[in-house]
Write a protein that holds these residues in place. Structure first.
Motif, PDB file in Angstrom:
ATOM      1  N   LEU A   8       0.862  -1.172   0.000  1.00  0.00           N
ATOM      2  CA  LEU A   8       0.000   0.000   0.000  1.00  0.00           C
ATOM      3  C   LEU A   8       0.903   1.227   0.000  1.00  0.00           C
ATOM      4  N   VAL A   9       0.703   2.107  -0.984  1.00  0.00           N
ATOM      5  CA  VAL A   9       1.545   3.293  -1.112  1.00  0.00           C
ATOM      6  C   VAL A   9       0.696   4.538  -0.901  1.00  0.00           C
ATOM      7  N   ASP A  10       1.164   5.394  -0.004  1.00  0.00           N
ATOM      8  CA  ASP A  10       0.539   6.681   0.272  1.00  0.00           C
ATOM      9  C   ASP A  10       1.653   7.591   0.770  1.00  0.00           C
ATOM     10  N   GLY A  11       1.650   8.832   0.375  1.00  0.00           N
ATOM     11  CA  GLY A  11       2.693   9.754   0.818  1.00  0.00           C
ATOM     12  C   GLY A  11       3.229  10.563  -0.340  1.00  0.00           C
ATOM     13  N   ARG A  12       4.320  11.234  -0.118  1.00  0.00           N
ATOM     14  CA  ARG A  12       4.854  12.181  -1.109  1.00  0.00           C
ATOM     15  C   ARG A  12       5.523  11.524  -2.307  1.00  0.00           C
ATOM     16  N   GLY A  29       1.291 -10.271  -7.045  1.00  0.00           N
ATOM     17  CA  GLY A  29       1.029  -9.486  -5.845  1.00  0.00           C
ATOM     18  C   GLY A  29       0.375  -8.159  -6.193  1.00  0.00           C
ATOM     19  N   LEU A  30      -0.316  -7.588  -5.234  1.00  0.00           N
ATOM     20  CA  LEU A  30      -1.083  -6.371  -5.479  1.00  0.00           C
ATOM     21  C   LEU A  30      -0.367  -5.129  -4.964  1.00  0.00           C
ATOM     22  N   LEU A  31      -0.472  -4.072  -5.755  1.00  0.00           N
ATOM     23  CA  LEU A  31       0.017  -2.743  -5.400  1.00  0.00           C
ATOM     24  C   LEU A  31      -1.189  -1.830  -5.361  1.00  0.00           C
ATOM     25  N   MET A  32      -1.360  -1.118  -4.257  1.00  0.00           N
ATOM     26  CA  MET A  32      -2.457  -0.170  -4.113  1.00  0.00           C
ATOM     27  C   MET A  32      -1.852   1.213  -3.913  1.00  0.00           C
ATOM     28  N   ILE A  33      -2.294   2.176  -4.727  1.00  0.00           N
ATOM     29  CA  ILE A  33      -1.780   3.546  -4.630  1.00  0.00           C
ATOM     30  C   ILE A  33      -2.939   4.478  -4.319  1.00  0.00           C
ATOM     31  N   HIS A  34      -2.847   5.139  -3.182  1.00  0.00           N
ATOM     32  CA  HIS A  34      -3.897   6.051  -2.739  1.00  0.00           C
ATOM     33  C   HIS A  34      -3.848   7.355  -3.541  1.00  0.00           C
ATOM     34  N   ASP A  35      -5.011   7.905  -3.865  1.00  0.00           N
ATOM     35  CA  ASP A  35      -5.143   9.196  -4.562  1.00  0.00           C
ATOM     36  C   ASP A  35      -4.467   9.218  -5.922  1.00  0.00           C
ATOM     37  N   ARG A  39      -4.577  12.902  -9.192  1.00  0.00           N
ATOM     38  CA  ARG A  39      -3.373  13.743  -9.214  1.00  0.00           C
ATOM     39  C   ARG A  39      -2.605  13.530 -10.519  1.00  0.00           C
ATOM     40  N   SER A  40      -2.547  14.576 -11.306  1.00  0.00           N
ATOM     41  CA  SER A  40      -1.959  14.471 -12.645  1.00  0.00           C
ATOM     42  C   SER A  40      -0.490  14.079 -12.621  1.00  0.00           C
ATOM     43  N   ARG A  41       0.254  14.477 -11.589  1.00  0.00           N
ATOM     44  CA  ARG A  41       1.678  14.111 -11.554  1.00  0.00           C
ATOM     45  C   ARG A  41       1.878  12.613 -11.398  1.00  0.00           C
ATOM     46  N   TYR A  42       0.921  11.913 -10.807  1.00  0.00           N
ATOM     47  CA  TYR A  42       0.995  10.457 -10.706  1.00  0.00           C
ATOM     48  C   TYR A  42       0.522   9.808 -12.008  1.00  0.00           C
ATOM     49  N   ARG A  43      -0.571  10.312 -12.546  1.00  0.00           N
ATOM     50  CA  ARG A  43      -1.092   9.762 -13.805  1.00  0.00           C
ATOM     51  C   ARG A  43      -0.064   9.863 -14.921  1.00  0.00           C
ATOM     52  N   ALA A  44       0.739  10.921 -14.908  1.00  0.00           N
ATOM     53  CA  ALA A  44       1.756  11.107 -15.950  1.00  0.00           C
ATOM     54  C   ALA A  44       2.785   9.986 -15.946  1.00  0.00           C
ATOM     55  N   PHE A  57      -8.053  -1.993 -11.279  1.00  0.00           N
ATOM     56  CA  PHE A  57      -9.255  -1.192 -11.074  1.00  0.00           C
ATOM     57  C   PHE A  57      -8.992  -0.071 -10.075  1.00  0.00           C
ATOM     58  N   GLU A  58      -9.936   0.850 -10.024  1.00  0.00           N
ATOM     59  CA  GLU A  58      -9.963   1.901  -9.007  1.00  0.00           C
ATOM     60  C   GLU A  58     -10.973   1.445  -7.966  1.00  0.00           C
ATOM     61  N   SER A  59     -10.540   1.425  -6.715  1.00  0.00           N
ATOM     62  CA  SER A  59     -11.462   0.959  -5.677  1.00  0.00           C
ATOM     63  C   SER A  59     -12.622   1.938  -5.541  1.00  0.00           C
ATOM     64  N   PRO A  60     -13.766   1.420  -5.204  1.00  0.00           N
ATOM     65  CA  PRO A  60     -14.904   2.322  -4.980  1.00  0.00           C
ATOM     66  C   PRO A  60     -14.660   3.168  -3.731  1.00  0.00           C
ATOM     67  N   HIS A  61     -15.265   4.310  -3.714  1.00  0.00           N
ATOM     68  CA  HIS A  61     -15.167   5.152  -2.528  1.00  0.00           C
ATOM     69  C   HIS A  61     -16.565   5.628  -2.156  1.00  0.00           C
ATOM     70  N   ARG A  62     -16.711   5.962  -0.910  1.00  0.00           N
ATOM     71  CA  ARG A  62     -18.017   6.402  -0.419  1.00  0.00           C
ATOM     72  C   ARG A  62     -18.063   7.919  -0.396  1.00  0.00           C
ATOM     73  N   LYS A  63     -19.175   8.446  -0.761  1.00  0.00           N
ATOM     74  CA  LYS A  63     -19.358   9.891  -0.796  1.00  0.00           C
ATOM     75  C   LYS A  63     -18.988  10.500   0.559  1.00  0.00           C
ATOM     76  N   GLY A  64     -18.112  11.507   0.503  1.00  0.00           N
ATOM     77  CA  GLY A  64     -17.739  12.221   1.719  1.00  0.00           C
ATOM     78  C   GLY A  64     -16.611  11.591   2.506  1.00  0.00           C
ATOM     79  N   GLU A  65     -16.189  10.372   2.149  1.00  0.00           N
ATOM     80  CA  GLU A  65     -15.128   9.726   2.919  1.00  0.00           C
ATOM     81  C   GLU A  65     -13.772   9.869   2.245  1.00  0.00           C
ATOM     82  N   ASP A  66     -13.606   9.318   1.071  1.00  0.00           N
ATOM     83  CA  ASP A  66     -12.331   9.358   0.370  1.00  0.00           C
ATOM     84  C   ASP A  66     -12.609   9.626  -1.104  1.00  0.00           C
ATOM     85  N   PRO A  67     -12.590  10.882  -1.511  1.00  0.00           N
ATOM     86  CA  PRO A  67     -12.977  11.200  -2.880  1.00  0.00           C
ATOM     87  C   PRO A  67     -11.997  10.704  -3.945  1.00  0.00           C
ATOM     88  N   MET A  68     -10.812  10.276  -3.557  1.00  0.00           N
ATOM     89  CA  MET A  68      -9.815   9.858  -4.540  1.00  0.00           C
ATOM     90  C   MET A  68      -9.776   8.368  -4.780  1.00  0.00           C
TER      91      MET A  68
END
Length: 77
Positions: A8-12, A29-35, A39-44, A57-68
């Motif tokens: 799981l990757v999150d951070g700068r 093995g699975l790699l999960m990247i938050h947000d 963020r265009s700098r990651y998509r690039a 896939f992009e994991s589903p998110h719940r309204k108001g909890e994690d918009p990314m």
């Protein structure tokens, strides 16, 4: 060297960490990247990631909890 099933990757430095994780992830093995998609700098950097990982896939998110959400990839091994 020990291998892991999930990273799981999150951070700068998400992309650098994601690419480094290919060295320790088991094939399939699975790699999960938050947000990732919000963020265009990651998509690039997607072409670099796709050399080592298959996008699942992009994991589903719940309204108001994690918009990314969470981008999920599988290690090509």
């Amino acid at each position: 060297q020990d291998e892991v099933d999930l990273v799981l990757v999150d951070g700068r430095e998400r992309i650098a960490c994601a690419l480094a994780s290919a060295k320790i992830l088991k094939p399939g093995g699975l790699l999960m990247i938050h947000d990732f998609w919000g963020r265009s700098r990651y998509r690039a950097k997607l072409p670099l990631l796709l050399e080592k990982f298959e996008y699942l896939f992009e994991s589903p998110h719940r309204k108001g909890e994690d918009p990314m959400g969470m981008a999920v990839f599988r290690c090509r091994g």
